[in-house]
Design a protein around this motif. Sequence first.
Motif, PDB file in Angstrom:
ATOM      1  N   ASN A 108     -18.066 -15.292  36.742  1.00 37.86           N
ATOM      2  CA  ASN A 108     -19.165 -14.316  37.357  1.00 37.86           C
ATOM      3  C   ASN A 108     -19.069 -12.896  38.289  1.00 37.86           C
ATOM      4  O   ASN A 108     -19.243 -13.018  39.187  1.00 37.86           O
ATOM      5  N   PHE A 109     -18.368 -12.121  37.475  1.00 39.48           N
ATOM      6  CA  PHE A 109     -18.661 -10.500  37.456  1.00 39.48           C
ATOM      7  C   PHE A 109     -19.514 -10.044  38.189  1.00 39.48           C
ATOM      8  O   PHE A 109     -20.353 -10.413  37.730  1.00 39.48           O
ATOM      9  N   LYS A 110     -19.544  -9.918  39.003  1.00 42.47           N
ATOM     10  CA  LYS A 110     -20.668  -8.717  39.177  1.00 42.47           C
ATOM     11  C   LYS A 110     -20.141  -7.166  39.369  1.00 42.47           C
ATOM     12  O   LYS A 110     -19.035  -6.617  39.917  1.00 42.47           O
ATOM     13  N   ARG A 111     -21.429  -6.198  38.717  1.00 40.39           N
ATOM     14  CA  ARG A 111     -21.391  -5.379  38.425  1.00 40.39           C
ATOM     15  C   ARG A 111     -20.851  -4.077  39.970  1.00 40.39           C
ATOM     16  O   ARG A 111     -21.954  -4.721  40.434  1.00 40.39           O
ATOM     17  N   ASN A 112     -20.121  -3.625  40.270  1.00 39.39           N
ATOM     18  CA  ASN A 112     -20.255  -2.406  41.480  1.00 39.39           C
ATOM     19  C   ASN A 112     -21.215  -1.241  41.415  1.00 39.39           C
ATOM     20  O   ASN A 112     -21.119   0.116  40.790  1.00 39.39           O
ATOM     21  N   GLN A 113     -22.253  -1.492  41.931  1.00 35.13           N
ATOM     22  CA  GLN A 113     -23.313  -0.743  41.785  1.00 35.13           C
ATOM     23  C   GLN A 113     -22.873   0.885  41.807  1.00 35.13           C
ATOM     24  O   GLN A 113     -23.321   1.905  41.456  1.00 35.13           O
ATOM     25  N   GLN A 114     -22.454   0.666  43.241  1.00 31.48           N
ATOM     26  CA  GLN A 114     -22.078   2.518  43.148  1.00 31.48           C
ATOM     27  C   GLN A 114     -20.848   3.272  41.940  1.00 31.48           C
ATOM     28  O   GLN A 114     -21.224   4.020  42.088  1.00 31.48           O
ATOM     29  N   GLN A 115     -19.646   2.427  41.243  1.00 36.70           N
ATOM     30  CA  GLN A 115     -19.602   2.711  40.733  1.00 36.70           C
ATOM     31  C   GLN A 115     -19.967   3.098  38.882  1.00 36.70           C
ATOM     32  O   GLN A 115     -20.112   3.842  38.767  1.00 36.70           O
ATOM     33  N   VAL A 116     -21.049   2.156  39.450  1.00 36.96           N
ATOM     34  CA  VAL A 116     -21.836   2.423  37.600  1.00 36.96           C
ATOM     35  C   VAL A 116     -22.144   3.671  38.116  1.00 36.96           C
ATOM     36  O   VAL A 116     -22.841   4.270  37.194  1.00 36.96           O
ATOM     37  N   GLU A 117     -22.881   3.763  39.000  1.00 35.20           N
ATOM     38  CA  GLU A 117     -23.976   5.292  39.890  1.00 35.20           C
ATOM     39  C   GLU A 117     -23.232   6.666  39.611  1.00 35.20           C
ATOM     40  O   GLU A 117     -23.770   7.608  38.691  1.00 35.20           O
ATOM     41  N   LYS A 118     -22.248   5.534  39.846  1.00 42.91           N
ATOM     42  CA  LYS A 118     -21.501   7.425  39.727  1.00 42.91           C
ATOM     43  C   LYS A 118     -20.568   7.526  38.362  1.00 42.91           C
ATOM     44  O   LYS A 118     -19.476   8.086  38.487  1.00 42.91           O
ATOM     45  N   LYS A 119     -20.441   6.606  37.356  1.00 44.29           N
ATOM     46  CA  LYS A 119     -20.023   6.353  36.187  1.00 44.29           C
ATOM     47  C   LYS A 119     -18.257   7.206  36.194  1.00 44.29           C
ATOM     48  O   LYS A 119     -17.645   7.215  35.852  1.00 44.29           O
ATOM     49  N   GLN A 120     -17.895   6.286  37.442  1.00 42.68           N
ATOM     50  CA  GLN A 120     -16.785   5.863  37.431  1.00 42.68           C
ATOM     51  C   GLN A 120     -16.034   4.632  36.332  1.00 42.68           C
ATOM     52  O   GLN A 120     -16.854   3.866  36.680  1.00 42.68           O
ATOM     53  N   SER A 121     -14.575   4.322  36.373  1.00 44.00           N
ATOM     54  CA  SER A 121     -13.866   3.293  36.051  1.00 44.00           C
ATOM     55  C   SER A 121     -14.660   1.872  36.704  1.00 44.00           C
ATOM     56  O   SER A 121     -14.549   2.324  37.924  1.00 44.00           O
ATOM     57  N   GLU A 122     -14.454   0.720  35.802  1.00 40.70           N
ATOM     58  CA  GLU A 122     -14.678  -0.414  37.184  1.00 40.70           C
ATOM     59  C   GLU A 122     -13.854  -1.586  36.240  1.00 40.70           C
ATOM     60  O   GLU A 122     -13.173  -1.960  35.595  1.00 40.70           O
ATOM     61  N   PHE A 123     -12.782  -1.838  37.501  1.00 40.72           N
ATOM     62  CA  PHE A 123     -11.984  -3.442  37.105  1.00 40.72           C
ATOM     63  C   PHE A 123     -12.148  -4.461  38.025  1.00 40.72           C
ATOM     64  O   PHE A 123     -13.219  -4.651  39.368  1.00 40.72           O
ATOM     65  N   TYR A 124     -12.165  -5.368  37.525  1.00 36.02           N
ATOM     66  CA  TYR A 124     -12.207  -6.683  38.080  1.00 36.02           C
ATOM     67  C   TYR A 124     -11.758  -8.019  37.281  1.00 36.02           C
ATOM     68  O   TYR A 124     -11.275  -7.835  36.287  1.00 36.02           O
ATOM     69  N   ASP A 125     -10.883  -8.118  37.935  1.00 34.92           N
ATOM     70  CA  ASP A 125     -10.207 -10.473  38.143  1.00 34.92           C
ATOM     71  C   ASP A 125     -10.783 -11.256  38.633  1.00 34.92           C
ATOM     72  O   ASP A 125     -10.836 -10.870  39.841  1.00 34.92           O
ATOM     73  N   THR A 126     -10.971 -12.165  37.792  1.00 28.13           N
ATOM     74  CA  THR A 126     -10.719 -13.623  38.460  1.00 28.13           C
ATOM     75  C   THR A 126      -9.643 -14.965  37.594  1.00 28.13           C
ATOM     76  O   THR A 126      -8.991 -14.175  37.089  1.00 28.13           O
ATOM     77  N   THR A 127      -9.604 -15.551  38.778  1.00 26.24           N
ATOM     78  CA  THR A 127      -8.517 -16.874  38.000  1.00 26.24           C
ATOM     79  C   THR A 127      -9.694 -17.836  38.225  1.00 26.24           C
ATOM     80  O   THR A 127     -10.275 -18.529  39.329  1.00 26.24           O
ATOM     81  N   ILE A 128      -9.776 -18.831  37.191  1.00 24.87           N
ATOM     82  CA  ILE A 128     -10.083 -20.370  36.685  1.00 24.87           C
ATOM     83  C   ILE A 128      -9.645 -20.779  36.156  1.00 24.87           C
ATOM     84  O   ILE A 128      -8.827 -20.238  34.993  1.00 24.87           O
ATOM     85  N   ASN A 129      -9.175 -22.395  35.921  1.00 21.62           N
ATOM     86  CA  ASN A 129      -8.445 -22.939  35.748  1.00 21.62           C
ATOM     87  C   ASN A 129      -7.074 -22.780  35.266  1.00 21.62           C
ATOM     88  O   ASN A 129      -7.066 -22.855  34.218  1.00 21.62           O
ATOM     89  N   ASN A 130      -6.339 -21.437  36.569  1.00 18.24           N
ATOM     90  CA  ASN A 130      -5.042 -21.866  35.870  1.00 18.24           C
ATOM     91  C   ASN A 130      -4.992 -20.576  34.874  1.00 18.24           C
ATOM     92  O   ASN A 130      -3.997 -20.541  33.342  1.00 18.24           O
TER      93      ASN A 130
END
Length: 170
Positions: A108-130
């Motif tokens: 369920n990652f959601k893109r950060n539209q500001q980073q996308v528009e500025k062509k910046q690197s994207e980082f996402y993390d989450t924990t699911i079921n250990n």
Amino acid sequence: MKKIFIFIFLLSFISQAQAYDCQFDKIKPGVNKKDLEEINLFLPRNQEGINGIPIIAEQICSDDTREIMGLVLELTFFDDKLIKVNYINTLSISTILFDISNNDYKTNFKRNQQQVEKKQSEFYDTTINNNSYFYVLLKDKNRQQEYLEINSDKDSEKLDKFLLQIEETQ
């Protein structure tokens, strides 16, 4: 007639949403090598300790593999148990790993539209079921590199100790 066009449109959208036929959701920490045989991934057994096995996505996917072409997986096992999965997208034109993380692993990652528009690197993390999921899209001008890493929170200490041992012996 209008309903038919809507049905055809929705049908084509659904098939495009996940055109690859791979069972990436079966490749996650906690499964063993025997479990992976269900998706036609046959790996050597009975290797003690930590070992890594690289595979290409085309090995485990059926039908049209154009969408996942250039996708490399590094599977890290402790004995026969999978404890870490690294995906590397070697083709810089697609962001298939973002789709795999959401569609197959339900991050369920959601893109950060500001980073996308500025062509910046994207980082996402989450924990699911250990299991910890880390997605990275590194951008540099017109180039990009995409990674997805899945770690077993329970077994990460084993991997850290092993890597520390290797580092100390060098």
